[in-house]
Design a protein around this motif. Sequence first.
Motif, PDB file in Angstrom:
ATOM      1  N   GLU A 126       9.630   3.828  -0.398  1.00 26.48           N
ATOM      2  CA  GLU A 126       8.964   2.597  -0.847  1.00 26.48           C
ATOM      3  C   GLU A 126       7.462   2.642  -0.588  1.00 26.48           C
ATOM      4  O   GLU A 126       6.865   1.680  -0.100  1.00 26.48           O
ATOM      5  CB  GLU A 126       9.579   1.355  -0.208  1.00 26.48           C
ATOM      6  N   LEU A 127       6.855   3.772  -0.931  1.00 31.78           N
ATOM      7  CA  LEU A 127       5.405   3.887  -0.790  1.00 31.78           C
ATOM      8  C   LEU A 127       4.703   3.066  -1.867  1.00 31.78           C
ATOM      9  O   LEU A 127       5.280   2.753  -2.909  1.00 31.78           O
ATOM     10  CB  LEU A 127       4.973   5.346  -0.931  1.00 31.78           C
ATOM     11  N   SER A 128       3.456   2.739  -1.614  1.00 34.91           N
ATOM     12  CA  SER A 128       2.650   2.113  -2.653  1.00 34.91           C
ATOM     13  C   SER A 128       1.261   2.746  -2.698  1.00 34.91           C
ATOM     14  O   SER A 128       0.818   3.389  -1.746  1.00 34.91           O
ATOM     15  CB  SER A 128       2.548   0.597  -2.434  1.00 34.91           C
ATOM     16  N   ILE A 129       0.624   2.603  -3.839  1.00 33.90           N
ATOM     17  CA  ILE A 129      -0.754   3.062  -4.026  1.00 33.90           C
ATOM     18  C   ILE A 129      -1.590   1.839  -4.353  1.00 33.90           C
ATOM     19  O   ILE A 129      -1.243   1.073  -5.256  1.00 33.90           O
ATOM     20  CB  ILE A 129      -0.850   4.081  -5.184  1.00 33.90           C
ATOM     21  N   LYS A 130      -2.654   1.632  -3.615  1.00 36.64           N
ATOM     22  CA  LYS A 130      -3.543   0.511  -3.900  1.00 36.64           C
ATOM     23  C   LYS A 130      -4.949   1.039  -4.157  1.00 36.64           C
ATOM     24  O   LYS A 130      -5.277   2.160  -3.762  1.00 36.64           O
ATOM     25  CB  LYS A 130      -3.556  -0.482  -2.735  1.00 36.64           C
ATOM     26  N   THR A 131      -5.758   0.222  -4.762  1.00 36.51           N
ATOM     27  CA  THR A 131      -7.128   0.629  -5.045  1.00 36.51           C
ATOM     28  C   THR A 131      -8.086  -0.492  -4.643  1.00 36.51           C
ATOM     29  O   THR A 131      -7.682  -1.637  -4.460  1.00 36.51           O
ATOM     30  CB  THR A 131      -7.313   0.949  -6.545  1.00 36.51           C
ATOM     31  N   VAL A 132      -9.332  -0.112  -4.506  1.00 35.80           N
ATOM     32  CA  VAL A 132     -10.340  -1.055  -4.017  1.00 35.80           C
ATOM     33  C   VAL A 132     -11.568  -0.968  -4.897  1.00 35.80           C
ATOM     34  O   VAL A 132     -12.083   0.124  -5.155  1.00 35.80           O
ATOM     35  CB  VAL A 132     -10.731  -0.733  -2.566  1.00 35.80           C
ATOM     36  N   LEU A 138       2.780   9.978   4.586  1.00 37.27           N
ATOM     37  CA  LEU A 138       3.064   8.554   4.754  1.00 37.27           C
ATOM     38  C   LEU A 138       4.494   8.307   5.226  1.00 37.27           C
ATOM     39  O   LEU A 138       5.428   8.996   4.831  1.00 37.27           O
ATOM     40  CB  LEU A 138       2.832   7.808   3.435  1.00 37.27           C
ATOM     41  N   SER A 139       4.641   7.281   6.034  1.00 37.33           N
ATOM     42  CA  SER A 139       5.960   6.856   6.511  1.00 37.33           C
ATOM     43  C   SER A 139       6.563   5.853   5.532  1.00 37.33           C
ATOM     44  O   SER A 139       5.870   5.395   4.614  1.00 37.33           O
ATOM     45  CB  SER A 139       5.796   6.207   7.879  1.00 37.33           C
ATOM     46  N   PRO A 140       7.816   5.484   5.679  1.00 33.21           N
ATOM     47  CA  PRO A 140       8.377   4.426   4.844  1.00 33.21           C
ATOM     48  C   PRO A 140       7.475   3.187   4.844  1.00 33.21           C
ATOM     49  O   PRO A 140       6.907   2.829   5.885  1.00 33.21           O
ATOM     50  CB  PRO A 140       9.716   4.141   5.523  1.00 33.21           C
ATOM     51  N   LEU A 141       7.361   2.562   3.694  1.00 31.72           N
ATOM     52  CA  LEU A 141       6.484   1.408   3.466  1.00 31.72           C
ATOM     53  C   LEU A 141       4.997   1.762   3.565  1.00 31.72           C
ATOM     54  O   LEU A 141       4.151   0.872   3.611  1.00 31.72           O
ATOM     55  CB  LEU A 141       6.787   0.240   4.407  1.00 31.72           C
ATOM     56  N   GLY A 142       4.708   3.036   3.589  1.00 30.02           N
ATOM     57  CA  GLY A 142       3.315   3.457   3.699  1.00 30.02           C
ATOM     58  C   GLY A 142       2.508   3.134   2.451  1.00 30.02           C
ATOM     59  O   GLY A 142       3.049   3.013   1.350  1.00 30.02           O
ATOM     60  N   VAL A 143       1.198   3.011   2.631  1.00 23.29           N
ATOM     61  CA  VAL A 143       0.320   2.663   1.518  1.00 23.29           C
ATOM     62  C   VAL A 143      -0.831   3.643   1.436  1.00 23.29           C
ATOM     63  O   VAL A 143      -1.438   4.006   2.450  1.00 23.29           O
ATOM     64  CB  VAL A 143      -0.198   1.212   1.668  1.00 23.29           C
ATOM     65  N   TYR A 144      -1.096   4.113   0.222  1.00 26.39           N
ATOM     66  CA  TYR A 144      -2.210   5.028  -0.020  1.00 26.39           C
ATOM     67  C   TYR A 144      -3.295   4.249  -0.754  1.00 26.39           C
ATOM     68  O   TYR A 144      -3.103   3.810  -1.880  1.00 26.39           O
ATOM     69  CB  TYR A 144      -1.755   6.226  -0.856  1.00 26.39           C
TER      70      TYR A 144
END
Lengths: 354, 354, 354, 354
Positions: free
Chosen positions: C293-299, C265-271
């Motif tokens: 500043e990565l983030s992890i999101k879920t669905v 992931l790049s900066p501001l990337g989201v997993y």
Amino acid sequence: MRAAVLHNYGEPLRIEDIPKPRASGTSVLVRVVGSGVCHSDVHLWRGELGTLVPPTFPLVMGHEVSGVVEEVGELVPPDIEPGMEVLVYWAYCERDDKYAQRGLYQLCGLRAGGGIALYNGGFAEYMLVPHYRYLVPVKGLRDLEAAAALADAGVTAYRAVRKAAEEVEDDDYILIVGLGGTGIFGLQLARLLTGAKIIGVDVRRDKVEAASRIARLRKGDVLIDASSVPDVRRAVMEATGGQTLRAVIDFVGVERTIETYIDLLSPLGVYIIVGLGSEYGPRIPIHKMVLNELSIKTVLYGSIRDLANLADLASRDLVNYWDIAAKIRLDDINEALEKLARGEAPYRQVVIFR
Amino acid sequence: MRAAVLHNYGEPLRIEDIPKPRASGTSVLVRVVGSGVCHSDVHLWRGELGTLVPPTFPLVMGHEVSGVVEEVGELVPPDIEPGMEVLVYWAYCERDDKYAQRGLYQLCGLRAGGGIALYNGGFAEYMLVPHYRYLVPVKGLRDLEAAAALADAGVTAYRAVRKAAEEVEDDDYILIVGLGGTGIFGLQLARLLTGAKIIGVDVRRDKVEAASRIARLRKGDVLIDASSVPDVRRAVMEATGGQTLRAVIDFVGVERTIETYIDLLSPLGVYIIVGLGSEYGPRIPIHKMVLNELSIKTVLYGSIRDLANLADLASRDLVNYWDIAAKIRLDDINEALEKLARGEAPYRQVVIFR
Amino acid sequence: MRAAVLHNYGEPLRIEDIPKPRASGTSVLVRVVGSGVCHSDVHLWRGELGTLVPPTFPLVMGHEVSGVVEEVGELVPPDIEPGMEVLVYWAYCERDDKYAQRGLYQLCGLRAGGGIALYNGGFAEYMLVPHYRYLVPVKGLRDLEAAAALADAGVTAYRAVRKAAEEVEDDDYILIVGLGGTGIFGLQLARLLTGAKIIGVDVRRDKVEAASRIARLRKGDVLIDASSVPDVRRAVMEATGGQTLRAVIDFVGVERTIETYIDLLSPLGVYIIVGLGSEYGPRIPIHKMVLNELSIKTVLYGSIRDLANLADLASRDLVNYWDIAAKIRLDDINEALEKLARGEAPYRQVVIFR
Amino acid sequence: MRAAVLHNYGEPLRIEDIPKPRASGTSVLVRVVGSGVCHSDVHLWRGELGTLVPPTFPLVMGHEVSGVVEEVGELVPPDIEPGMEVLVYWAYCERDDKYAQRGLYQLCGLRAGGGIALYNGGFAEYMLVPHYRYLVPVKGLRDLEAAAALADAGVTAYRAVRKAAEEVEDDDYILIVGLGGTGIFGLQLARLLTGAKIIGVDVRRDKVEAASRIARLRKGDVLIDASSVPDVRRAVMEATGGQTLRAVIDFVGVERTIETYIDLLSPLGVYIIVGLGSEYGPRIPIHKMVLNELSIKTVLYGSIRDLANLADLASRDLVNYWDIAAKIRLDDINEALEKLARGEAPYRQVVIFR
């Protein structure tokens, strides 16, 4: 170098030999490959932008430019190097304010602009860009000459579509009003960047036909030739099966178009006015707007990121710019301006230098 | 039960005994505690909303209501029970469209409304609300009577401030135009929910003075009595030290205010029109708007979540509603409407039933 | 009516004759046309969801359903009528909380679900849906049987792509991990709803090949067969020319995939993790995440608006669901579950009733 | 000029006389007024950031700096002039990439940083800032020395709160974990910039007491001394009346805090990790996260606009920084670092030069 120079409002541009500029400091000299002729050029030429930007004579016009880096100043970082293909962002920002800090250079005052005021533009063999940050490197474009159209018409449409995309859902309709040089980009980008259903409308049959060839429309998208229907609002509503519109992107932006189409908006609908088509529109219909929480937005060119994003889409052939350009020679620039002023120009006339 | 009933536009409301309704199905009977008199009531009373909503006679007016659950229908879930204190959301939505699915009941057609059309409202001892989803439970409010003002004036201002908050940064200015019954909520909420600097302006000295008592303004916030300055635009610019405005929230919303203040917006500025102050505003200043990418937004009441959020703020005493209400008796309703029509009413007249 | 009934975890579903339900109140009886077999069905069947939802026996499973309205309760509004084609939203919400008020029924507790807990589902000739708000009308679908796959796999992928789209710009890359029944929708929707460049990866060659046939990929998009490359991370970076990723949508969602791809992931990337592939992933790599500043999101499934939007896209043939379904008979349901459990199922097995 | 110089990891900083730098080109020489001692300084001093940034010896540390412009290079525009009070943004970006184009200099690689790597910082009488774009002019600050704390601790907390504010509604709860030098800003800013209800928790009684003096908490906000309660999760739930949390901002950010508080999140809740408290946290609880669509976000310093916005809030006394600083002399810098390393430092030690 050869250049088309404006010496006074309304006079023909003079094709002259002027000194080739040199790059120094943060500036970059670009060899011009394509230089589009834009409707704002007509306004500028006639002196109709005189109150908006500082009059500059002599001026090399041309603010929609693709080219190749020729020479760089000593403060330019090494990733910008001679031979690199670029698009030129024309809205130079001379401050470091809150807009510049977000790359919204077009919103920090607009006093200066390449080919518009204080700085020469691209109706010349070379163009000196005052800071490397106004260059967007491009790679793998199939037609760098035609790609000039991305640098103003394209990016303006891109920004308009991005503003619409913030509002619409995939089961909504977007209406594109005006399928000329900018609108044809808007039509393509709305189809490409949203899942919404797209209606396009123009008063000229040839524009509608060309748009249907160029844009990759899908089931549910409809183009309307307004000259052939008795009631264009009814025609739009028939095309949508009676569903009102979540967004109108109006590339004409005059009283008549706004009055016609703002009535078709659904609750939370947005009317987006692009360009300087008219100084004033109709009276703000407060009751109508409040009862549906409508909004009116406007678009001025784009940010530097907008242009970079569009360039990337173009490099993947997702936006057709190559069938839009009519290539002309620098010697024909006055004829091109007149044709454009008469509304007889094809999508985009682009001056080339081969 | 006693109720103030509208039998014909323009006639005084008649205080009558009418049958107390019964709750059934999804409906809930609310014992009215406070029922605010709103400017829209004047329009409704005079028949000026006749084209917007279906005329309904006889009608118990009153759409800004606080109360206590009295009786519930058999389909109402057990978490809504008699004795519960509530605010009533008046914009009933009779469909399940894409707006209703997001709780934006005010945007799904507005054909029906408690105290406005088809359904009776709160100028009565009891009010039958057709679905429990229009009730916002409240807890710990220090003055449930006065809290009625939250249910229309308050939530409308809340939504306007939320729309402004989406646009402003903390070093920006927001201008609040009009410090009456709704504007005084706007002033407080802008100070509470954003970090921006707030300017408030009104043409009446008493409103400005009251606002300075009620709102918790901070260093950098300024109130302006427009009646005491020769040039209100200059006064605003002096208050900001020359900084233009990122948002105007116009609670007056007529041609004159819009023309006056839209000129003060900075790039990306937003002009938010609240309410039905006038059918039309000035002509859309396209050039001015495009060159700064200005937008115009509008506000119609609020969503059910807006009201729930505002109620929570009020329960923590973060919004002063208790000093805004002037409590009156049902018998004085006609006098209250006339006072409001003449512009002589205090912030909010609220009918109470003790 | 005939139905496949679960009487105990792990036992084969029994094909039985059970009483056909009747619609009353807000409920609607749907004649089932297609009923997809989902990976969650395997978990449910084996009792692996036992702690998440209340065990229900006997239960007609099947939560991915298309059908035709057969009968409506007396409180159902007239725009829902017998003969109407619909998709069924399975995540029933029994409360009216802040999530329900925004149509996020899947987030208000998930205690109840059609075919999952408390309510019977679609592995039967008819399915009783407890409220009309869980029906999404569809029109003009070319294959209503296959369209069942939209009602769970499709809408889950839709929501994941919408979350990615909030983060990416058009010159960014999105990586799709896992091209099975849900991932193949993710791949298509990422291409359709964003301008970003798409990389897809799977460990099975046949999935990669099928994906390349089904998805309308464009220049710059790449599919990778992870089984055929020595180092899949290097293969991804080669596909992007070294550009890191702005978003990963991981439809596998286990420790190994997360560890492999979060590094790209790049900066501001989201997993974005979709589904319940594993109870726990790797340890949260705090330093790595903070420094970019990565983030992890879920669905979790989707909202009712998500399903409505997807259905509209499908009605315009913008999402290919028809080549994804392998149609089976109700009698073959146990075999289908076993095949799915062994990882040998094609994209989506759909029970049909012709 | 006098400076505290790092010659080797782990060795005490040496107070030396080194040459005063001169401004040229785009650079600006700042006379240091306040220079905060940050927890990252301890990591840097011990060589624990060695893999993250290039080791630089000798290095003047100090990356949290307020000062006065002393001298400007010849390319600095005239609005930056000697005598101007400024905060210094330390995360220098040496590229012009997509992050820099949005003012997110902290995300474009972090190779260079004033007082951190390649460039000297503020533990010296003067600091040379390589480009004027890293200066945020301030006006009317009541204590320019103490204001240094805004330039790192303050802006980091500001960004964390802004990320939380995107997610929460006004009837939600935000939990602030850790009320030290950064957390105390987080507590204040969460109260100032959102309408949500705020819970603060720390394991030290003195921090909790100081926080209750400094922060302007309101009805509904609660501070918890974790050392005095048997079960901190239960204590939080008692404070909220059982309502789960929409956001946790964790200024400690270690395995124990994350495991403790992530369980308290409501659907759509967000867990925000600030700083480099630990290299790894607990394993990602996939099932728990997916079933509530939780997300994990991280924060690295702030953007240049974040710092400008915070400075504006501070100039209006909306954020208390003046009671947070413990002012020390340059000669005491080693003692200050040791105190901080032992966890015995007050909110923020700031080196001053009067």
